[in-house]
Each structure stands twice: as C-alpha cells, then as structure tokens.
Design a protein around this motif. Structure first.
Motif, mmCIF file in Angstrom:
data_model
loop_
_atom_site.group_PDB
_atom_site.id
_atom_site.type_symbol
_atom_site.label_atom_id
_atom_site.label_comp_id
_atom_site.label_asym_id
_atom_site.label_seq_id
_atom_site.Cartn_x
_atom_site.Cartn_y
_atom_site.Cartn_z
ATOM 1 N N LYS A 38 3.833 -34.434 -10.859
ATOM 2 C CA LYS A 38 5.291 -34.377 -11.039
ATOM 3 C C LYS A 38 5.733 -35.440 -12.045
ATOM 4 O O LYS A 38 6.540 -35.164 -12.935
ATOM 5 C CB LYS A 38 5.998 -34.582 -9.701
ATOM 6 N N GLU A 39 5.168 -36.647 -11.942
ATOM 7 C CA GLU A 39 5.507 -37.710 -12.881
ATOM 8 C C GLU A 39 5.074 -37.348 -14.302
ATOM 9 O O GLU A 39 5.778 -37.615 -15.269
ATOM 10 C CB GLU A 39 4.846 -39.034 -12.457
ATOM 11 N N MET A 40 3.882 -36.759 -14.441
ATOM 12 C CA MET A 40 3.363 -36.417 -15.757
ATOM 13 C C MET A 40 4.173 -35.294 -16.422
ATOM 14 O O MET A 40 4.306 -35.262 -17.634
ATOM 15 C CB MET A 40 1.901 -35.979 -15.668
ATOM 16 N N LYS B 116 -0.068 -34.323 -6.331
ATOM 17 C CA LYS B 116 1.192 -33.640 -6.645
ATOM 18 C C LYS B 116 2.228 -34.640 -7.148
ATOM 19 O O LYS B 116 2.991 -34.332 -8.076
ATOM 20 C CB LYS B 116 1.711 -32.885 -5.425
ATOM 21 N N LYS B 117 2.242 -35.820 -6.569
ATOM 22 C CA LYS B 117 3.178 -36.853 -7.007
ATOM 23 C C LYS B 117 2.878 -37.248 -8.457
ATOM 24 O O LYS B 117 3.791 -37.348 -9.289
ATOM 25 C CB LYS B 117 3.071 -38.066 -6.076
ATOM 26 N N LEU B 118 1.595 -37.487 -8.779
ATOM 27 C CA LEU B 118 1.207 -37.832 -10.145
ATOM 28 C C LEU B 118 1.510 -36.696 -11.128
ATOM 29 O O LEU B 118 1.985 -36.939 -12.248
ATOM 30 C CB LEU B 118 -0.276 -38.189 -10.211
ATOM 31 N N THR C 257 7.400 -34.449 -15.826
ATOM 32 C CA THR C 257 8.852 -34.640 -16.015
ATOM 33 C C THR C 257 9.138 -35.661 -17.075
ATOM 34 O O THR C 257 8.327 -36.384 -17.526
ATOM 35 C CB THR C 257 9.553 -35.066 -14.710
ATOM 36 N N ASP D 108 -0.845 -37.286 -3.184
ATOM 37 C CA ASP D 108 -0.920 -38.194 -4.333
ATOM 38 C C ASP D 108 -1.053 -37.424 -5.655
ATOM 39 O O ASP D 108 -0.416 -37.782 -6.655
ATOM 40 C CB ASP D 108 -2.113 -39.156 -4.189
ATOM 41 N N ALA E 286 -2.217 -31.745 -17.518
ATOM 42 C CA ALA E 286 -1.900 -32.803 -16.559
ATOM 43 C C ALA E 286 -2.972 -32.884 -15.474
ATOM 44 O O ALA E 286 -3.402 -33.975 -15.091
ATOM 45 C CB ALA E 286 -0.517 -32.564 -15.943
#
Length: 183
Positions: free
Chosen positions: A179-181, A175-177, A183, A173, A131
């Motif tokens: 997390k999306e990748m 960490k947000k990306l 989950t 940003d 990721a």
C-alpha cells in the motif's frame, strides 16, 4: 604393419577427435562470442534474460557441434538457435505474466472491457507486480501464496513451514508495504 594399426585401441582415436572438435568449437565460439547475446537481446530487451538465453545457446551449440555437417555455417546455426531460444523464452515470460495478472472486475459484467480499461488494468497489474518484486523474499512468498494464489492461511503455513500466526503477520506486513509503495 596392419596388426599394429589394429592393436591401437579405438578410444584413443575418439579422444583425439573429441579434443579436435572441442578446440574447433572454442575457436568458432571466440569468433562469435557476443553474437548470441546480441541476438537474444534484440528479442528480449532485457540484459539478464539475454545472458541466460545466450548461455543456453552456447551449451546447446557445444552439445550439437559434433553433428553439425557444415562447420562453416556455425555462426548462422548459432543465430538461428539463439533466436528460437529467445522467442521461446519471451513466449514463456508472456504466459507467466498473463497467468499472474490480477483479475479486474468491470462495471458492466455483460460488456467486454474497452481497450482503455484493458490498458489501465495491465498498468495496474504491472505496477503491483513491480511492488511485489521489491518486497523481502519471505513477505513476497507469503503474500503471493495467500493473496494472489488464494491459499488459506493454514495452507500457507504448511507450504512455508511457518506458524499460522506468523503467516498472518507477514501477509499484514506485506499488504501494508505494498500500500505504501503503490500510493
């Protein structure tokens, strides 16, 4: 007659010999053009890494060709050289992966992790790094420096040349990306 032979400069003979060696090397390389790649790929199982190792082997073979005593053994020499370079490359890769793995905290600090826990941790680390590799370069660099290598925001700002506020925003940003990748 002897005086004329001695009057010819030595570098002419050396240049002719160098041209002959280069031509012989090219001929032998044509004969075994895919050999180094196939050997490297058999060790590494990764196309780009195998190409890199093969190129390195060709470069080293070219540099050492003039010292090769038995030119008929060129293919065997190239195979051994490529094999060693590929093993070195793989060992270096494994050291980098081991160094970059995210530490995992175990429930019982006195007990060694079970093989199941080790497999789970290795899989989590592999997924995380895949990721991270998919992040844009600027976010990847920032999150690795701040979150993986644990530099302070101020240190990351100095290392990247970006303002501290920008670094904080990039870490957020990234960490947000991630997390999306994941989950």
């Amino acid at each position: 007659m002897r005086e004329i032979a001695h009057a010819v400069p030595r570098f002419v003979t050396t240049e002719v010999r160098d041209i002959d060696i280069d031509q012989e090397f090219e001929a032998r390389l044509k004969d075994s053009s895919t050999l180094a790649f196939r050997v490297a790929f058999s060790v590494l199982r990764h196309h780009q890494d195998a190409e890199d190792v093969a190129q390195d082997a060709f470069a080293r073979a070219h540099r050492g060709f003039s010292q090769l005593r038995d030119r008929e053994a060129f293919r065997a020499w190239l195979v051994r050289m490529t094999w060693r370079l590929a093993l070195d490359h793989r060992r270096g890769h494994l050291r980098r992966v081991a160094r970059e793995q995210v530490p995992v905290e175990w429930n019982d600090s006195n007990a060694a992790p079970s093989s199941e826990q080790q497999v789970i941790a290795a899989e989590r680390a592999r997924r995380l790094w895949e990721a991270i590799d998919r992040l844009p370069e600027v976010l990847r660099l920032t999150v690795v420096l701040a979150s993986i290598q644990e530099h302070s925001m101020k240190e990351v700002a100095v290392l990247t040349g970006a303002p501290e506020g920008t670094v904080k925003s990039r870490v957020f940003d990234a960490k947000k990306l991630l997390k999306e990748m994941l989950t």
